[in-house]
Every structure is written in structure tokens, then in C-alpha cells.
Design an enzyme around this catalytic site. Structure first.
Site, PDB file in Angstrom:
ATOM      1  CB  THR A   1      -0.898  -0.022   1.175  1.00  0.00           C
ATOM      2  OG1 THR A   1      -1.619  -1.175   1.258  1.00  0.00           O
ATOM      3  CG2 THR A   1      -2.017   1.081   1.388  1.00  0.00           C
TER       4      THR A   1
ATOM      5  CE  LYS B   1      -4.873  -2.052   1.030  1.00  0.00           C
ATOM      6  NZ  LYS B   1      -4.349  -3.404   1.023  1.00  0.00           N
TER       7      LYS B   1
ATOM      8  CB  CYS C   1      -4.326  -2.814   6.891  1.00  0.00           C
ATOM      9  SG  CYS C   1      -3.472  -4.210   6.514  1.00  0.00           S
TER      10      CYS C   1
END
Ligand code: UGA
Length: 432
Positions: free
Chosen positions: A121, A204, A260
Site C-alpha cells: 500500500t 487501495k 492496515c
């Protein structure tokens, strides 16, 4: 195809093993000798359901190969995926050191034509910087195209998510790279979104931030439900049955954790700032997430009239979510640190995360080998992670071990009335 992965974290190792299982020859490059030796023996370096078997099978079949040497992996590969970590810096921005280092090493070893695809990412603009590094470092005569192919797998369900993703995003402006990547993903049989590199990079962050917004909305509704005397689970059932909204990722609790969501929400706020956009929606999302943990701690504190000194709290569930041993940004850390700071005695149990928890939790925490052992003589039990084995606990047996029948259900996994009938004082999230 022969392909490579740089990095063998959750994304790298799982995706590499899945592509090997589909019949490709897959090289994985690492930099820690010990880990590479372990992987070469077909042993996974972290816990993920089904991963050990998948790694073993493909190592034994000679399709999944590990090396410390970029040259060995890059030279035979048509596509090289960068899957290294992008941890947050203190200011919320993603730390791209590892990405650029990988790009440099790939560049030095380029021969012929390669597609270099970033799966980690990364903020918009990063792939262009990777291209610049490749250009600077590559030997004359070699050429490349870059692509952004973000990953959407979830820990705990990583193999299923990689085998059957809801979409694959391929961001590239090179027709040749697009064709190669589409061919590679053909056996996966899903919708492919083709776009430019910056769009893929942003998709993303947008996906993870949208899911975080849903969770924070659910937590905000939980705060309000308690105040007005509503049951948040019913409120969200009523809301989620509307197909335009849906019920998934609308589960309130102690807030989202993991490597995340917390990082990506902060990074998108930082990206907004860099480009002159004040992302107030995500600032609120982040703040509500902190509140969710604090609110849970406050409930425990209030039950004991503000004095936790000498109280024993059994904490069930430490990992940031079930089916993983990952403790990164786990809500349990904030909760346990607060309990210890207020001089409570904490006895903790988790089915998988205890070895990792020992590295990050305060040293005063006592670890138990079962939920029943954890609750022995405890003044209350707090469920922080909703492992399946906690859903089916023998609540009568549990009650017998507890000093006081007090249960803080941080994930709303129990039926409040059933527990009340068994004599428990029950505290859920957003419901009585
Ligand atoms: C998340 C995304 O779901 C993946 O699509 C993405 O690929 C991944 O991040 C990534 O960027 O690598 P993951 O962090 O493994 O996956 O876990 P999730 O299942 O999304 O859960 C994240 C956190 O949200 C957990 O702490 C979980 O307990 C919490 N959560 C989730 C809630 O509090 N409520 C919900 O309704 C759902």
C-alpha cells in the site's frame, strides 16, 4: 510464468504461495537469513490458517523458491512484485524506505524486459518514484514497465481472499504490462479493474478508509444507542438490510486495529494534507476509533467506581482480530496498558497471539493457557477479540471460576439476556 516477490510478509508470502499453487514458478526474496532458511524447509514464518500446508506443498513441488539474492530471482522472472512493508512514520505518512530499496536492488539486476508491480500500500505518486529509481539503476539494454496491483486480502482469510478476490486492480499505462498481468491473473477468474497507476494506488486507500468509516460509524451509533436506550445491533440490522448499505463491517466493538486500517486512514489524511485537502471525514473516523477503546476502558473503570487497584481482570482475546497471531495496533494493547496503569491485575488468554503479545504488553500481565484458567478468581472478564472458541464457552463453568460474575463483551458476541439469566452483570457495546 516465472515471477518474483520481494518481501515475505502477509501479502508477499500468501500471494507467492497461491501463485505457485496455480502452477507458476515463484521466487521470494528476503533479507533475513534465518527466515529464508525456515521458508526453504517449507515452514511458514507466521500463523495464517492453511498457509503452512500451502507453503509446504509448493516448496516440495519445487515451484516456491526462496533466496536472499535479488539476482537469482529477478533474472528469470517476467513480473516482479514488490510486497515489502510500508509502516507509518510518526506524522502518519507511509514510510517508503523499503519500497525504494527494493526498487534499487531490482533495478541493478534487470535484464531484458520486466514488469515491476507494487503490491504494497503506497501513496499516489510512489510508483512513479519507483520507475525513476529503476531508470537510474538499470543496466543499459534492459527495460521495464511499472504497475500498481494493490492487495485486498484480509489476515485470517488471506488464502481464500487471494484465490477468490472480489476484484483485481491493475494500474498501468503499458499495454504489454497489462496483458502480462491480466494473463497471470486469469486462473483467478474475477473482475479486473484496469486503470492508471495513480488510480490503482488510490483505490487501495479508498477501500480501507471506506471500511474504517463504516466501523467508526457503527461505533458512533453504539455510543448513541447506549445513551438513548437502543440496541445498536438491532439498529445496524435495520440499517444493514438496505442493500445500498449492507451489514458487513458495521460491527461495533473496541475499534479497528491491525497493520492496515489505522495506518491507511492516517496516511490518507496525510495525503490529503499534502495535496491541500482537509479530510475531515477520516479525521473523525480516526478519533472515533480511539474513543471506542477509551469508552470500553471507562466502562470497566465505572463498574469498579473508578478504582481498579487490586482488581483482577481476565482479558480474553489479544490479537487485533480472530484467526491471527498479529498484535500490531491491537485494541488489547491500549486496553491492557490502561488497566495496568490503574493498578489492576491482568490475566490474559489468546488462542494464538500469546508469544507475540509477550513482546508488546506490559511485563506485569500474567498469561493463562485457557479461558477458564484466565478467569480463575477474577473480578471481571473482558472479551476483546471475538475468537470463535469464546462464543461457545461454558458460561456456567466460567461463572464458577470468577470471583464476581461481571462480563464486558467488547465484541457483542453473547446474548445479554442469557448471561443475565446466569447471574452475570453484562456490559455490551451499544446495548444493555
Ligand atoms: C484489511 C482489509 O479488510 C483488507 O481488504 C486489506 O487487504 C488489508 O486490510 C490490508 O490493507 O492489507 P485486515 O486488517 O487483515 O484487512 O483485517 P479486517 O478483517 O479488515 O479487520 C480490521 C480491523 O477492523 C480488526 O481489528 C477488526 O476487529 C475490525 N473490525 C472489522 C471491526 O471492528 N468491525 C467490523 O465490522 C469489521
Amino acid at each position: 510464468m516465472t515471477i518474483s516477490f520481494i518481501g515475505h510478509g502477509y501479502v508477499g508470502l500468501v500471494t507467492a504461495a497461491v501463485f505457485a499453487d496455480l502452477g507458476n514458478t515463484v521466487w521470494v526474496v528476503g533479507r533475513t537469513k534465518e527466515k529464508i532458511e525456515t521458508l526453504k524447509k517449507g515452514i511458514a514464518t507466521f500463523y495464517e490458517p492453511g498457509l503452512s500446508e500451502l507453503v509446504k506443498r509448493n516448496v516440495d513441488a519445487g515451484r516456491l523458491l526462496f533466496t536472499l539474492n535479488y539476482h537469482e530471482a529477478v533474472v528469470p522472472s517476467e513480473v516482479i512484485f514488490i510486497t515489502v512493508g510500508t509502516p507509518p512514520k510518526d506524522n502518519g505518512e507511509a514510510d517508503l524506505k523499503e519500497i525504494f530499496n527494493a526498487a534499487k536492488e531490482i533495478g541493478k539486476n534487470l535484464v531484458g524486459y520486466k514488469v515491476v508491480a507494487v503490491k504494497s500500500t503506497v501513496p499516489p505518486g510512489t510508483n512513479k518514484k519507483v520507475a525513476a529509481i529503476l531508470d537510474e539503476t538499470k543496466p543499459t539494454g534492459s527495460s521495464f514497465a511499472i504497475a500498481s496491483v494493490p492487495e485486498f486480502l484480509r489476515q485470517g482469510q488471506a488464502i481464500g481472499d487471494t484465490m477468490h478476490p472480489q476484484r483485481v486492480v491493475i494500474g498501468t499505462t503499458s499495454d504489454r504490462a497489462q496483458k502480462l498481468l491480466v494473463d497471470l491473473h486469469k486462473p483467478i477468474n474475477t473482475k479486473i479493474v484496469v486503470c492508471n497507476v495513480e488510480t490503482a494506488e488510490l483505490i487501495k486507500y479508498a477501500a480501507n478508509s471506506m471500511l474504517s468509516v463504516k466501523i467508526s460509524f457503527a461505533n458512533a451509533m453504539a455510543f448513541l444507542s447506549e445513551k438513548v436506550g437502543a440496541d445498536v445491533e438491532k439498529v445496524l440490522d435495520g440499517v444493514g438490510l438496505d442493500h445500498r448499505i449492507g451489514r458487513s463491517f458495521l460491527y461495533p466493538g473496541v475499534g479497528y486495529g491491525g497493520s492496515c486500517f489505522p495506518k491507511d486512514v492516517k496516511a490518507l489524511i496525510a495525503i490529503g494534507k499534502e495535496y491541500g485537502y482537509d479530510f475531515t471525514l477520516l479525521k473523525a473516523t480516526d478519533a472515533i476509533n480511539d474513543e471506542a477503546r477509551l469508552y470500553f476502558i471507562e466502562k470497566i473503570r465505572n463498574h469498579f467506581h473508578g478504582d481498579l487497584q487490586g482488581k483482577t481482570i481476565a482479558v480474553l482475546g489479544l490479537s487485533f482480530k480472530p484467526d491471527t497471531d498479529d498484535m500490531r495496533f491491537a485494541p488489547s494493547i491500549t486496553i491492557i496498558e490502561a488497566l495496568i496503569k490503574e493498578k489492576a491485575r491482568v490475566v490474559a488468554y489468546d488462542p494464538a497471539a500469546i508469544p507475540n503479545a509477550k513482546k508488546v504488553l506490559p511485563k506485569d500481565v500474567i498469561f493463562a493457557t485457557s479461558p477458564y484458567e484466565a478467569v480463575k478468581d477474577a473480578d471481571a472478564v473482558a472479551v476483546v477479540t471475538e475468537w470463535n472458541e469464546f462464543r461457545q464457552l461454558d458460561m456456567v463453568k466460567l461463572a464458577k471460576g470468577l470471583k464476581e460474575r461481571v462480563l464486558f463483551d467488547g465484541r457483542n458476541i453473547y446474548d445479554p439476556q442469557t448471561l443475565k439469566d446466569l447471574g452475570y452483570t453484562y456490559y455490551g457495546v451499544g446495548r444493555m
